[in-house]
Scaffold this active site. Structure first.
Site, mmCIF file in Angstrom:
data_model
loop_
_atom_site.group_PDB
_atom_site.id
_atom_site.type_symbol
_atom_site.label_atom_id
_atom_site.label_comp_id
_atom_site.label_asym_id
_atom_site.label_seq_id
_atom_site.Cartn_x
_atom_site.Cartn_y
_atom_site.Cartn_z
ATOM 1 N N THR A 1 -14.674 73.330 20.062
ATOM 2 C CA THR A 1 -14.642 72.321 18.427
ATOM 3 C C THR A 1 -15.538 73.528 17.879
ATOM 4 O O THR A 1 -16.193 73.252 17.054
ATOM 5 C CB THR A 1 -15.567 70.908 19.195
ATOM 6 O OG1 THR A 1 -13.757 69.804 19.846
ATOM 7 C CG2 THR A 1 -15.453 70.402 18.071
ATOM 8 N N ASP B 1 -7.971 76.180 22.074
ATOM 9 C CA ASP B 1 -8.090 74.518 22.601
ATOM 10 C C ASP B 1 -8.905 74.223 24.703
ATOM 11 O O ASP B 1 -7.987 75.254 24.603
ATOM 12 C CB ASP B 1 -7.973 73.834 22.069
ATOM 13 C CG ASP B 1 -8.098 72.097 22.446
ATOM 14 O OD1 ASP B 1 -8.049 71.327 21.361
ATOM 15 O OD2 ASP B 1 -8.174 71.550 23.394
ATOM 16 N N SER B 2 -9.738 73.684 24.862
ATOM 17 C CA SER B 2 -9.899 74.287 26.431
ATOM 18 C C SER B 2 -8.958 73.437 27.055
ATOM 19 O O SER B 2 -8.767 73.651 28.766
ATOM 20 C CB SER B 2 -11.454 73.968 26.652
ATOM 21 O OG SER B 2 -11.901 72.756 26.477
ATOM 22 N N SER B 3 -8.024 72.258 26.233
ATOM 23 C CA SER B 3 -7.033 71.677 27.370
ATOM 24 C C SER B 3 -6.032 73.135 27.570
ATOM 25 O O SER B 3 -5.145 72.376 27.626
ATOM 26 C CB SER B 3 -6.311 70.321 26.135
ATOM 27 O OG SER B 3 -7.181 70.139 25.419
ATOM 28 N N THR C 1 -14.994 71.483 25.518
ATOM 29 C CA THR C 1 -16.345 71.448 26.271
ATOM 30 C C THR C 1 -14.840 69.573 26.993
ATOM 31 O O THR C 1 -15.273 69.611 28.051
ATOM 32 C CB THR C 1 -16.780 69.885 25.363
ATOM 33 O OG1 THR C 1 -15.920 68.850 24.806
ATOM 34 C CG2 THR C 1 -18.027 70.161 24.889
ATOM 35 N N ASP C 2 -13.940 69.854 27.047
ATOM 36 C CA ASP C 2 -12.713 69.036 27.640
ATOM 37 C C ASP C 2 -12.579 69.849 29.269
ATOM 38 O O ASP C 2 -12.111 68.739 29.951
ATOM 39 C CB ASP C 2 -11.564 68.667 26.903
ATOM 40 C CG ASP C 2 -11.412 68.164 25.507
ATOM 41 O OD1 ASP C 2 -12.341 67.629 25.317
ATOM 42 O OD2 ASP C 2 -9.947 67.856 24.924
HETATM 43 N N1 ASP Z 1 -10.893 69.650 22.917
HETATM 44 C C1 ASP Z 1 -11.478 70.697 22.823
HETATM 45 C C2 ASP Z 1 -12.086 71.774 23.777
HETATM 46 O O1 ASP Z 1 -11.938 70.983 24.664
HETATM 47 C C3 ASP Z 1 -12.892 69.789 22.974
HETATM 48 C C4 ASP Z 1 -14.114 70.324 23.071
HETATM 49 O O2 ASP Z 1 -14.656 71.428 21.969
HETATM 50 O O3 ASP Z 1 -15.646 69.927 22.825
HETATM 51 O O4 ASP Z 1 -11.380 72.656 23.113
#
Ligand code: ASP
Length: 347
Positions: free
Chosen positions: A16, A60-62, A92-93
């Protein structure tokens, strides 16, 4: 003490922090690093050198995967001798998974590797990204009076808290305080100054050479119990072809049902040399299998205790130990042992 000669490598993987809004769909999407840099002129004002390495495309870390973890470690290995510390910008995911895995891939680490990110992109007025990034960079550059890094371990820094990476869990999808380290004290807290809790920070043996462990085995699974779980669901998990390790998320101090079919499925899996690690579904506290009959039953079957390890760290440990080619007996022996401070043994 910030060393003005310090050099920190900022590794941008995505998340993000650097995202922008898609004008058509309204969704946040990964964007390039020049956008982040444009919104972070503060980096230039730091009193030490910050150089950058970009993952292209940012993710995106997902979308995290074993090969991306390997790429991260490759970047650290290739630059290890040139930099005093590393900051990884990450969504953060899945950050707690990455922190757990990287803590085990980096062996005899003697430099700070700090993961951070944000809940709002840096382009947003109320972003949490700027403070997170600037403080993470300062922590990565911070040295003690002897010129040694203050935090020579893998950490997550988010919203004023510095935490041992393999102890963290993402606990909030909306708040800036998205992470906690439920079973281990914070390594530091940032207020007007950064207060380090030195007694809880790992003390590496500087005589040992660092090395980088790339081997990982994906034949692992997480099985979360719930009242009413069906035999078919448990069987589907335990009979995955090639399966080597299971993180069994149990209740309370490590209890599970003792229905005959459940016990038999576990028994058969253990006979097939599948390592089953008992991790509690509770956020705080850990597994003590001797406490109740239902827990004792698991212990007798040969399920090993993960004590107060997180699910993320238990999974990472299974992947890495099997990846290293360890036998099921060796993995069984090492799962309840602290390798990087990821668990506390309590009898
Ligand atoms: N979907 C985002 C990710 O993990 C959420 C984030 O960055 O907090 O890449």
């Amino acid at each position: 003490m910030i060393d003005s000669n310090a050099k920190v490598l900022l590794i941008y993987t995505g998340g993000t922090i650097g995202m922008v809004e898609n004008a058509e769909t309204g969704a946040w999407e990964p964007f390039n690093f020049s956008h982040l840099r444009l919104n972070m002129p503060e980096i230039k004002r730091l009193k030490f050198t910050v150089e950058t390495y970009l993952f292209d495309p940012p993710i995106d870390s997902s979308d995290m995967s074993l090969s991306i973890w390997q790429q991260m470690v490759r970047v650290i290995e290739d630059h290890y001798n040139v930099y005093d510390g590393f900051v990884i910008l990450h969504g953060t995911d899945t950050m707690a998974y990455t922190a757990s895995v990287l803590s085990l891939m980096l062996v005899n680490l003697t430099k700070p590797v700090i993961l951070t990110g944000s809940q709002l992109p840096v382009g947003k007025l109320r972003t949490d990204g700027k403070e997170n990034l600037i403080t993470a960079l300062e922590i990565a550059a911070d040295k003690d009076a002897a010129g040694r890094p203050i935090v020579p371990e893998l950490c997550i820094y988010m919203q004023n808290l510095l935490m041992r990476g393999n102890r963290t869990i993402k606990i909030n999808a909306n708040n800036f305080s998205a992470f906690t380290s439920p079973n281990y004290p914070y390594l530091g807290e940032a207020g007007l100054n950064i207060q380090y809790n030195n007694q809880f920070i790992l003390k590496p043996d500087y005589g040992k050479p660092v090395y980088f462990n790339y081997a990982m085995d994906p034949h692992v699974v997480i099985l979360k119990l719930f009242p009413g779980i069906s035999e078919a669901a448990v069987r589907a998990h335990l009979e995955i072809p090639g399966l080597k390790g299971v993180v069994l998320e149990t209740y309370g101090t490590g209890n599970s049902p003792i229905y005959p079919w459940f016990t038999e499925l576990l028994h058969n899996a253990i006979e097939r040399e599948i390592v089953i690690v008992n991790v509690t579904q509770c956020l705080y506290g850990g597994v003590e299998m001797h406490r109740y009959e239902n827990g004792q039953r698991l212990e007798k079957l040969g399920v090993v205790s993960g004590y107060d390890v997180t699910t993320e760290a238990a999974l990472a440990k299974l992947m890495i130990l099997f990846g290293e080619g360890k036998t099921p007996a060796e993995v069984n022996r090492l799962m309840p042992v602290s390798l990087r401070g990821e668990l506390t043994v309590r009898e």
